[in-house]
Write a protein that holds these residues in place. Sequence first.
Motif, PDB file in Angstrom:
ATOM      1  N   THR B 270       0.844  -1.190   0.000  1.00 55.18           N
ATOM      2  CA  THR B 270       0.000   0.000   0.000  1.00 55.18           C
ATOM      3  C   THR B 270       0.880   1.241   0.000  1.00 55.18           C
ATOM      4  O   THR B 270       2.081   1.160   0.273  1.00 55.18           O
ATOM      5  N   SER B 271       0.278   2.392  -0.302  1.00 55.85           N
ATOM      6  CA  SER B 271       1.095   3.609  -0.256  1.00 55.85           C
ATOM      7  C   SER B 271       0.989   4.271   1.110  1.00 55.85           C
ATOM      8  O   SER B 271       1.337   5.426   1.270  1.00 55.85           O
ATOM      9  N   MET B 272       0.498   3.537   2.116  1.00 61.00           N
ATOM     10  CA  MET B 272       0.469   4.088   3.473  1.00 61.00           C
ATOM     11  C   MET B 272       0.954   3.032   4.466  1.00 61.00           C
ATOM     12  O   MET B 272       1.182   1.892   4.087  1.00 61.00           O
ATOM     13  N   ALA B 273       1.142   3.472   5.708  1.00 54.91           N
ATOM     14  CA  ALA B 273       1.577   2.592   6.806  1.00 54.91           C
ATOM     15  C   ALA B 273       2.872   1.854   6.467  1.00 54.91           C
ATOM     16  O   ALA B 273       3.107   0.757   6.950  1.00 54.91           O
ATOM     17  N   GLY B 274       3.716   2.474   5.659  1.00 56.04           N
ATOM     18  CA  GLY B 274       5.040   1.907   5.422  1.00 56.04           C
ATOM     19  C   GLY B 274       5.113   0.915   4.280  1.00 56.04           C
ATOM     20  O   GLY B 274       6.168   0.344   4.010  1.00 56.04           O
ATOM     21  N   GLY B 275       3.992   0.675   3.581  1.00 54.58           N
ATOM     22  CA  GLY B 275       4.011  -0.271   2.464  1.00 54.58           C
ATOM     23  C   GLY B 275       4.910   0.217   1.339  1.00 54.58           C
ATOM     24  O   GLY B 275       5.225   1.398   1.238  1.00 54.58           O
ATOM     25  N   ASN B 276       5.337  -0.709   0.498  1.00 50.29           N
ATOM     26  CA  ASN B 276       6.319  -0.374  -0.528  1.00 50.29           C
ATOM     27  C   ASN B 276       5.896  -0.948  -1.880  1.00 50.29           C
ATOM     28  O   ASN B 276       6.226  -2.089  -2.206  1.00 50.29           O
ATOM     29  N   PRO B 277       5.163  -0.167  -2.681  1.00 46.98           N
ATOM     30  CA  PRO B 277       4.682  -0.692  -3.966  1.00 46.98           C
ATOM     31  C   PRO B 277       5.819  -1.161  -4.881  1.00 46.98           C
ATOM     32  O   PRO B 277       5.659  -2.128  -5.617  1.00 46.98           O
ATOM     33  N   MET B 278       6.974  -0.478  -4.824  1.00 44.38           N
ATOM     34  CA  MET B 278       8.064  -0.882  -5.720  1.00 44.38           C
ATOM     35  C   MET B 278       8.604  -2.258  -5.374  1.00 44.38           C
ATOM     36  O   MET B 278       9.206  -2.937  -6.201  1.00 44.38           O
ATOM     37  N   MET B 279       8.397  -2.694  -4.120  1.00 41.87           N
ATOM     38  CA  MET B 279       8.848  -4.037  -3.764  1.00 41.87           C
ATOM     39  C   MET B 279       8.044  -5.075  -4.554  1.00 41.87           C
ATOM     40  O   MET B 279       8.573  -6.099  -4.972  1.00 41.87           O
ATOM     41  N   TYR B 280       6.767  -4.768  -4.757  1.00 42.39           N
ATOM     42  CA  TYR B 280       5.937  -5.677  -5.567  1.00 42.39           C
ATOM     43  C   TYR B 280       6.511  -5.783  -6.975  1.00 42.39           C
ATOM     44  O   TYR B 280       6.631  -6.881  -7.521  1.00 42.39           O
ATOM     45  N   VAL B 281       6.866  -4.636  -7.534  1.00 41.88           N
ATOM     46  CA  VAL B 281       7.352  -4.639  -8.913  1.00 41.88           C
ATOM     47  C   VAL B 281       8.643  -5.449  -9.003  1.00 41.88           C
ATOM     48  O   VAL B 281       8.847  -6.226  -9.933  1.00 41.88           O
ATOM     49  N   ASN B 282       9.508  -5.299  -7.997  1.00 36.51           N
ATOM     50  CA  ASN B 282      10.732  -6.102  -7.976  1.00 36.51           C
ATOM     51  C   ASN B 282      10.415  -7.591  -7.860  1.00 36.51           C
ATOM     52  O   ASN B 282      10.969  -8.409  -8.598  1.00 36.51           O
ATOM     53  N   LEU B 283       9.532  -7.928  -6.922  1.00 34.19           N
ATOM     54  CA  LEU B 283       9.223  -9.343  -6.699  1.00 34.19           C
ATOM     55  C   LEU B 283       8.574  -9.962  -7.929  1.00 34.19           C
ATOM     56  O   LEU B 283       8.960 -11.050  -8.367  1.00 34.19           O
ATOM     57  N   ILE B 284       7.612  -9.263  -8.505  1.00 32.59           N
ATOM     58  CA  ILE B 284       6.873  -9.885  -9.616  1.00 32.59           C
ATOM     59  C   ILE B 284       7.792 -10.082 -10.813  1.00 32.59           C
ATOM     60  O   ILE B 284       7.678 -11.063 -11.532  1.00 32.59           O
ATOM     61  N   TRP B 285       8.759  -9.169 -10.993  1.00 35.21           N
ATOM     62  CA  TRP B 285       9.660  -9.363 -12.131  1.00 35.21           C
ATOM     63  C   TRP B 285      10.783 -10.337 -11.818  1.00 35.21           C
ATOM     64  O   TRP B 285      11.362 -10.925 -12.739  1.00 35.21           O
ATOM     65  N   ALA B 286      11.083 -10.541 -10.541  1.00 38.01           N
ATOM     66  CA  ALA B 286      12.050 -11.586 -10.195  1.00 38.01           C
ATOM     67  C   ALA B 286      11.484 -12.948 -10.591  1.00 38.01           C
ATOM     68  O   ALA B 286      12.229 -13.875 -10.911  1.00 38.01           O
ATOM     69  N   TRP B 287      10.149 -13.057 -10.599  1.00 35.30           N
ATOM     70  CA  TRP B 287       9.511 -14.225 -11.204  1.00 35.30           C
ATOM     71  C   TRP B 287       9.328 -14.000 -12.701  1.00 35.30           C
ATOM     72  O   TRP B 287       9.573 -14.890 -13.513  1.00 35.30           O
ATOM     73  N   GLY B 288       8.890 -12.791 -13.073  1.00 34.34           N
ATOM     74  CA  GLY B 288       8.406 -12.534 -14.424  1.00 34.34           C
ATOM     75  C   GLY B 288       9.463 -12.658 -15.487  1.00 34.34           C
ATOM     76  O   GLY B 288       9.192 -13.131 -16.587  1.00 34.34           O
ATOM     77  N   HIS B 289      10.693 -12.227 -15.193  1.00 32.36           N
ATOM     78  CA  HIS B 289      11.669 -12.366 -16.258  1.00 32.36           C
ATOM     79  C   HIS B 289      12.056 -13.816 -16.517  1.00 32.36           C
ATOM     80  O   HIS B 289      12.036 -14.260 -17.650  1.00 32.36           O
ATOM     81  N   PRO B 290      12.366 -14.595 -15.458  1.00 29.59           N
ATOM     82  CA  PRO B 290      12.563 -16.030 -15.729  1.00 29.59           C
ATOM     83  C   PRO B 290      11.370 -16.648 -16.445  1.00 29.59           C
ATOM     84  O   PRO B 290      11.537 -17.522 -17.290  1.00 29.59           O
ATOM     85  N   GLU B 291      10.169 -16.180 -16.129  1.00 28.65           N
ATOM     86  CA  GLU B 291       8.973 -16.740 -16.767  1.00 28.65           C
ATOM     87  C   GLU B 291       9.039 -16.673 -18.292  1.00 28.65           C
ATOM     88  O   GLU B 291       8.663 -17.630 -18.976  1.00 28.65           O
ATOM     89  N   VAL B 292       9.537 -15.557 -18.846  1.00 25.22           N
ATOM     90  CA  VAL B 292       9.576 -15.509 -20.310  1.00 25.22           C
ATOM     91  C   VAL B 292      10.548 -16.554 -20.847  1.00 25.22           C
ATOM     92  O   VAL B 292      10.338 -17.104 -21.924  1.00 25.22           O
ATOM     93  N   TYR B 293      11.586 -16.855 -20.083  1.00 26.67           N
ATOM     94  CA  TYR B 293      12.504 -17.919 -20.539  1.00 26.67           C
ATOM     95  C   TYR B 293      11.922 -19.293 -20.294  1.00 26.67           C
ATOM     96  O   TYR B 293      12.205 -20.237 -21.039  1.00 26.67           O
ATOM     97  N   ILE B 294      11.095 -19.424 -19.258  1.00 29.33           N
ATOM     98  CA  ILE B 294      10.389 -20.691 -19.042  1.00 29.33           C
ATOM     99  C   ILE B 294       9.577 -21.017 -20.282  1.00 29.33           C
ATOM    100  O   ILE B 294       9.521 -22.151 -20.739  1.00 29.33           O
ATOM    101  N   LEU B 295       8.964 -19.982 -20.865  1.00 31.17           N
ATOM    102  CA  LEU B 295       8.134 -20.206 -22.048  1.00 31.17           C
ATOM    103  C   LEU B 295       8.979 -20.417 -23.299  1.00 31.17           C
ATOM    104  O   LEU B 295       8.670 -21.250 -24.144  1.00 31.17           O
ATOM    105  N   VAL B 296      10.066 -19.642 -23.429  1.00 29.54           N
ATOM    106  CA  VAL B 296      10.735 -19.642 -24.725  1.00 29.54           C
ATOM    107  C   VAL B 296      11.803 -20.731 -24.836  1.00 29.54           C
ATOM    108  O   VAL B 296      12.078 -21.195 -25.941  1.00 29.54           O
ATOM    109  N   LEU B 297      12.383 -21.182 -23.717  1.00 30.85           N
ATOM    110  CA  LEU B 297      13.407 -22.230 -23.832  1.00 30.85           C
ATOM    111  C   LEU B 297      12.846 -23.504 -24.485  1.00 30.85           C
ATOM    112  O   LEU B 297      13.486 -24.049 -25.398  1.00 30.85           O
TER     113      LEU B 297
END
Lengths: 194, 663
Positions: B270-297
């Motif tokens: 959340t954008s309040m109480a100390g939440g960190n939206p950019m952490m979501y973006v980091n986490l989802i792409w830490a999965w998301g980038h390997p995911e494109v290779y999961i599909l293309v390999l």
Amino acid sequence: MTRAEELVAIHEKKTLGFWIYLMTDCVLFAALFATFAVLKNATAGGPGGSEVFDLPFVLVETFVLLTSSFTIGMALLASVRGFKKQTFFWLFATFALGVVFLSMELYEFMVLIGEGHGPQQSAFLSSYFTLVATHGIHIAVGLLWMAVVIVRLWRHNFKQTDINRLALLGLFWHFLDVIWIFIFSFVYLIGGMA
Amino acid sequence: MFDEMLKAIFGRLTLEDFIHEPIMAGAGIGMVGALVTAIIAVTFFKRWKWLWKTWLTSLDPKKIGVMYIIVSVIMLLRGFADALLIRAQQVLNGSVELLNADHFQQIFSAHGSIMIFFVGMGIIFGIFNLIIPSQIGSRDVAFPFLNSVSFWLFAAGMIIINMPMVVGEFSTAGWLAYPPLSGLEYSPGVGVDYWIWALQISGIGSLLSGINFFVTIIKMRAPGMTLMKMPIFTWSVLMSVSLIMFAFPILTVTLGLLALDRTLGMHFFTSMAGGNPMMYVNLIWAWGHPEVYILVLPAFGIFSEIVATFSKKRIFGYTSMVIALVAIAILSFTVWLHHFFTMGAGADVNTFFGIMTMVIAIPTGVKVFNWIFTMYRGTVTFKTPMLWFMGFIATFTVGGLTGVMMSVPALDFQFHNSLFLVAHFHNMIVGGVLFGAFAAFAYWFPKFTGFTLNETLGKFAFWFWIVGFLLAFIPLYILGFMGATRRLDHYDPSMGWQGLFIVAGFGVMLIGIGVLFQLLQVAYSIWKRKANMVGNDPWDGRTLEWATTSPPPEYVFATIPTVTTRDAFWESKYGKKKHVEPEYEDIWLPKNSGAGIIIGLFAMTFGAAVVWHMWWLVIVAFIAIVVTIIIKLSDDEPDYKLSAAKVAKHELHAKLKLQEKTV
């Protein structure tokens, strides 16, 4: 390949598969640890770790869980050697210790929530509750599994497949112990520093 | 009092949630209608027992693979319909009221989520199931029941992501649902919850499947098949499932945390109480980038098999191919930040990820050259799979080059969120994964049916596809340069974009004709199958899956082959080898089990119940899943025996049938 050889091969596959599952679980916890590390200081005016953690209480909790790792190891050794009564004794001991650990954790949560420091208060508390509770849920699953294994060992009189399952449960339990050691060190000791 | 009771039973579900605007209502009614028609048809023809016994409860990977592909094809059509609507909206640009902003957002969110999770993932798991066991000389996967559970979790997720067409609404937050937009404050409805639980449930299925195929490849290869004697496709799958094992737990956590934010009011993103939206973006792409290779390999693996087979040559540079696959797999975890250079991580961090992104282009380039060198001086025949390969090389290289352009952080500030990016990743995923899947379909179709697909219709489909594809996406590169951002439901006519959008829309229509040709090709080939009957080995294959009859028997290999070289089947055909009279033995195969579909059903119920906050149903479904698992795992005899005599009889029968066919 004869059927007997095949059954051994199946058990080997299960063991490897279970190890791999544990490694994926390790990645899952790693992501939660990373989350905690990022949000550790995001207390949003609420309490930090040093104000809410009761370290002596958690230390007792830790020893309870570590002891249960010892007892399940004993159960494992006994089951392989066919010492049925001993197996049951150590399994019951493990189960009891697991229940004590889980109850202590729940009590800790209840106290925090009662004081108004629930997971909704701040990002720090959200990440703390989620990480520790995820471990707790794993322990609960382990206890359910243990209950099933105990019943099966009793009913089927130590079938080889059940002894194999107990070995996998042992791996799971030790793994949760290792995770807890990390939780104790990173969340409670480092996260609890003023 | 009455209201409270209703709330306790139905959560936040009300009758109004069933009311939709015309386009969506039409789609929903169509979907339910098709389902009802299918149920009536099965009942009318009295095929329920057959359906249950031979398909729904089957633990045979060949059957499960076919079911994956059927689901994926249906989802491909759904995702394609979404794409048509997106393009139509941008071509018309408000001159005709087609979609409102909210509906448009739901559609592009659904298009992306469905295409990646329920088309891409479904197709690759379908192909894994069909090909991997026989290609490594094994009869089955390591854990047949787990395989069935994986499929039904995938199917459960598929149903959840389609539910919004009937009840409620879908997420409007894009295919990766960035917070804070996807948080409770800005998306209070059920849409994002649908998205979370569809992906969470199918994602757990993918993870289990990943573990399953990893153990299968590590433990169940035919005797003599060392790692460096594995076919390249098997290598690519091994790398793909390794990525699944490392990446999918991160997705599970990310979706779980977002669900906690939304359901229990926590503050991770959340954008309040100390939440960190950019952490979501980091986490989802830490999965998301390997995911494109999961599909293309796996697509790389498919093309490696096809180019070798249709050039009648060994793959060029086997060792470098393997090294490239491993390198891509490892490097894919070091580039995720290039999805958000504009986050403001600073020059040093951006530089690191920019360089890593350029580095990962090297092993990919190695593969492209190896494929081309495989064709060099080969006896190349241009059957449909080979045409898809040629299309792939061309479009994938364009996509790769534009990818390298975007890997320069300074340039990425211009390209970020523009249609240039959209064109790039469609180049990679359509040109790579989807063309790979089409090539695989044409290549392995005769393996499982005994007859080939019609070549002429296949070629028509290919040419409409490739021309349409270029017309649909090259304009998007130009539009991106002109400043058009992605996800626009309207734009100012003075921007001068409409002409290019019309070209892109025309391209999509050509693709549509290509898709129609593909459907026609399958229908026509099945109808005229007598004319296209072929033997066991229609393409003069190189790998072990061609060593069995086409279609293969349930037990695949009567006797497990022994491998001495790469391209084991090719060697057994053309190498010096004595004929050994086969010695048959008892074969143990997994019994059918209904537990997989039951677990899938309850998982679907669980997901839908969480979405609508029906807490009692959440608990019931959860307990039902646990009980089903315990009951199933308490079955100590999950296998049945096929006696050696029966195997021998079956093999003799197959031999006679083949003689009949070739005479």
